[in-house]
Design a protein around this motif. Structure first.
Motif, PDB file in Angstrom:
ATOM      1  N   ALA A  11       0.821  -1.209   0.000  1.00  0.00           N
ATOM      2  CA  ALA A  11       0.000   0.000   0.000  1.00  0.00           C
ATOM      3  C   ALA A  11       0.860   1.267   0.000  1.00  0.00           C
ATOM      4  N   LYS A  12       0.324   2.333  -0.556  1.00  0.00           N
ATOM      5  CA  LYS A  12       0.943   3.659  -0.531  1.00  0.00           C
ATOM      6  C   LYS A  12       0.401   4.433   0.656  1.00  0.00           C
ATOM      7  N   TRP A  13       1.013   5.599   0.943  1.00  0.00           N
ATOM      8  CA  TRP A  13       0.610   6.344   2.129  1.00  0.00           C
ATOM      9  C   TRP A  13      -0.828   6.837   2.032  1.00  0.00           C
ATOM     10  N   TRP A  14      -1.281   7.165   0.829  1.00  0.00           N
ATOM     11  CA  TRP A  14      -2.642   7.692   0.709  1.00  0.00           C
ATOM     12  C   TRP A  14      -3.695   6.601   0.886  1.00  0.00           C
ATOM     13  N   TYR A  15      -3.291   5.331   0.775  1.00  0.00           N
ATOM     14  CA  TYR A  15      -4.227   4.252   1.102  1.00  0.00           C
ATOM     15  C   TYR A  15      -4.700   4.406   2.550  1.00  0.00           C
ATOM     16  N   SER A  16      -3.762   4.745   3.430  1.00  0.00           N
ATOM     17  CA  SER A  16      -4.128   4.882   4.840  1.00  0.00           C
ATOM     18  C   SER A  16      -5.120   6.017   5.041  1.00  0.00           C
ATOM     19  N   THR A  17      -5.040   7.052   4.200  1.00  0.00           N
ATOM     20  CA  THR A  17      -5.970   8.173   4.327  1.00  0.00           C
ATOM     21  C   THR A  17      -7.397   7.728   4.067  1.00  0.00           C
ATOM     22  N   PHE A  18      -7.637   7.108   2.907  1.00  0.00           N
ATOM     23  CA  PHE A  18      -9.045   6.787   2.626  1.00  0.00           C
ATOM     24  C   PHE A  18      -9.528   5.595   3.437  1.00  0.00           C
ATOM     25  N   HIS A  19      -8.624   4.682   3.857  1.00  0.00           N
ATOM     26  CA  HIS A  19      -9.062   3.624   4.771  1.00  0.00           C
ATOM     27  C   HIS A  19      -9.478   4.221   6.114  1.00  0.00           C
ATOM     28  N   CYS A  20      -8.693   5.168   6.639  1.00  0.00           N
ATOM     29  CA  CYS A  20      -9.021   5.798   7.924  1.00  0.00           C
ATOM     30  C   CYS A  20     -10.293   6.638   7.825  1.00  0.00           C
ATOM     31  N   ALA A  41     -13.828   6.052  15.462  1.00  0.00           N
ATOM     32  CA  ALA A  41     -13.730   4.606  15.608  1.00  0.00           C
ATOM     33  C   ALA A  41     -12.589   3.969  14.835  1.00  0.00           C
ATOM     34  N   GLY A  42     -11.730   4.748  14.194  1.00  0.00           N
ATOM     35  CA  GLY A  42     -10.732   4.163  13.312  1.00  0.00           C
ATOM     36  C   GLY A  42      -9.630   3.379  13.993  1.00  0.00           C
ATOM     37  N   HIS A  43      -9.474   3.550  15.309  1.00  0.00           N
ATOM     38  CA  HIS A  43      -8.362   2.905  16.007  1.00  0.00           C
ATOM     39  C   HIS A  43      -8.441   1.383  15.980  1.00  0.00           C
ATOM     40  N   ALA A  44      -9.635   0.854  15.888  1.00  0.00           N
ATOM     41  CA  ALA A  44      -9.796  -0.597  15.925  1.00  0.00           C
ATOM     42  C   ALA A  44      -9.143  -1.282  14.732  1.00  0.00           C
ATOM     43  N   THR A  51     -11.034   1.420  22.948  1.00  0.00           N
ATOM     44  CA  THR A  51     -10.057   1.225  21.873  1.00  0.00           C
ATOM     45  C   THR A  51      -9.539   2.543  21.305  1.00  0.00           C
ATOM     46  N   SER A  52     -10.342   3.612  21.357  1.00  0.00           N
ATOM     47  CA  SER A  52      -9.936   4.882  20.768  1.00  0.00           C
ATOM     48  C   SER A  52      -9.419   5.889  21.785  1.00  0.00           C
TER      49      SER A  52
END
Length: 437
Positions: free
Chosen positions: A27-36, A231-234, A379-380
């Motif tokens: 994955a690229k760094w921007w993957y983490s953006t839209f997943h989060c 809720a993204g921490h999970a 969790t958060s």
């Protein structure tokens, strides 16, 4: 768990991935953006004005800002702890907990909470998807025969029997990107629609009119609704696990860049929706802002369809770690071969169970409050702080030590208060609800 990177040109089968120690890291760094963004900006944003109606302008705004700052701090902690041991990557929340609290105690501290968050989100998204699909059809086709809400939830849930067969996080990247775009779009439409509508006649910003006992529990539930919005921490460690890492370029750098951008987008979605939605409807706002908006019809219909598309992606983002845990457990405990038959059975049963609970208890606001307190607050808000104290051991009374203990105390209060409030409201609302209506 040694960091490794798989060249993009090399095709790796699903069965081969089971033989490796970790997930594919392409994955690229921007993957983490839209997943989060997909993980955080979900159904909870539409209930923020409703939470404001119980908390009021001052306390509601303070709680919202404080929650945003606290969870940004705790997500930074988790990103830093992902590779806190040289040469090792803690790809899952419970693996980091095992390192922090020991191999026996660690999984029992985090794994139940993480599963509550992920399963709870999927149940709420079943309800949200069905309700918004129903609202879209009622606006788009005024002459169509009306069918029960429970049927719409089943129609929405049926999509996931197919989508749940996608093997891993990388395979749902396109779905997640579409969901992130939709979340930003319908959040914008919701508060722009409120501005276009202007405040309702005789709007009141007084606290909701109810007896003191009921009001206290509703306030507790409002805290849980705000917790649900962060809720993204999970799934943050599972997201970071898909990013390649080397000693020269550790994964925490691109992951943090993506998370900061995600939190900026989150602020754009949350604060205008909460404040403008409350400004428009006051104490009469409903627990789903889009349900209250009716004009212009084409725009509100589009927003409801965007919510449906978004929660389709969000469901999969939260379901993937659950699928991973269930399938790996069955493979190890029962020597069941990995592959399509295992995915088909396990994931179909999971979708069916979340669909059944969503149809049976479609109390959107109450579910947000209950799951927000019972699973999301730990969790958060404070479990990352406890693990930071256990692993990093900051000096007593230092800034880091004080900050973490403050988050722990506030998060614990939110957990107990919103769990009690949400459970009580589910019981009260169930007593007057006609099931499967």
């Amino acid at each position: 768990m040694v960091s490794s990177s798989i060249p993009p040109s090399k095709e790796v089968s699903y069965e081969e991935e089971w033989q490796k120690e970790g997930p594919p890291r392409r994955a690229k760094w921007w993957y983490s953006t839209f997943h989060c963004v997909t993980a955080m900006v979900g159904a909870g944003v539409l209930s923020l004005p409703y939470a404001m109606a119980y908390l009021g302008w001052g306390p509601g705004t303070v709680v919202l800002i404080l929650s945003w700052c606290m969870t940004l701090y705790t997500i930074w902690q988790m990103i830093q702890l992902h590779e806190c041991v040289p040469g090792t990557r803690f790809d899952r929340y419970y693996e980091l907990s095992r390192h922090a609290f020991g191999p026996k105690l660690g999984p029992w501290i985090v794994l139940p909470q993480q599963l509550i968050v992920q399963v709870g989100c999927d149940i709420v998204y079943m309800v949200t998807g069905g309700k918004c699909l129903k609202k879209f059809m009622e606006i788009a086709c005024t002459n169509c025969t009306r069918i029960r809400q429970s049927y719409w939830i089943c129609i929405f849930g049926s999509l996931h029997f197919l989508l749940s067969q996608l093997p891993n996080f990388n395979s749902v990247a396109g779905v997640s990107l579409a969901a992130a775009v939709m979340s930003l779009s319908y959040s914008t439409i919701s508060w722009v629609g409120c501005l276009m509508r202007k405040p309702i006649p005789n709007v009141s910003y007084a606290y909701k009119d109810t007896n003191p006992g009921d009001y206290m529990f509703r306030v507790f539930n409002a805290l849980g609704q705000i917790s649900f919005a962060f809720a993204g921490h999970a799934v943050v460690l599972e997201i970071q696990a898909t990013i390649p890492s080397t000693p020269e370029k550790p994964s925490r750098i691109p992951m943090w860049r993506g998370a900061v951008l995600a939190y900026f987008i989150t602020a754009i979605c949350y604060f205008p929706t909460a404040l403008i939605g409350y400004y428009t409807f006051g104490q009469d706002v409903q627990d789903n802002l889009l349900i209250a908006l009716r004009q212009p019809e084409w725009l509100i219909a589009s927003a409801n369809l965007m919510v449906v598309i978004h929660v389709i992606g969000s469901y999969q983002v939260y379901a993937m770690p659950v699928f991973d845990i269930l399938e790996k457990t069955i493979v190890k405990q029962f020597d069941f071969p990995p592959g399509l038959p295992l995915r088909l059975v396990v994931r179909s049963i999971y979708v069916a169970l979340t669909l059944f609970v969503g149809v049976t208890f479609p109390f959107f606001g109450d579910l947000l409050g209950f799951f927000g307190g019972f699973g999301f607050a730990p969790t958060s808000f404070f479990l990352p702080c406890i693990m930071w104290l256990a692993i990093k051991k900051p000096k007593r009374f230092s800034f880091s030590w004080l900050m973490n203990w403050a988050c722990i105390f506030l998060g614990t209060f939110i957990m107990f208060a919103s769990t009690i409030g949400g459970l009580r409201n589910i019981i009260i609302d169930s007593s007057t609800y006609q099931f499967y209506s």
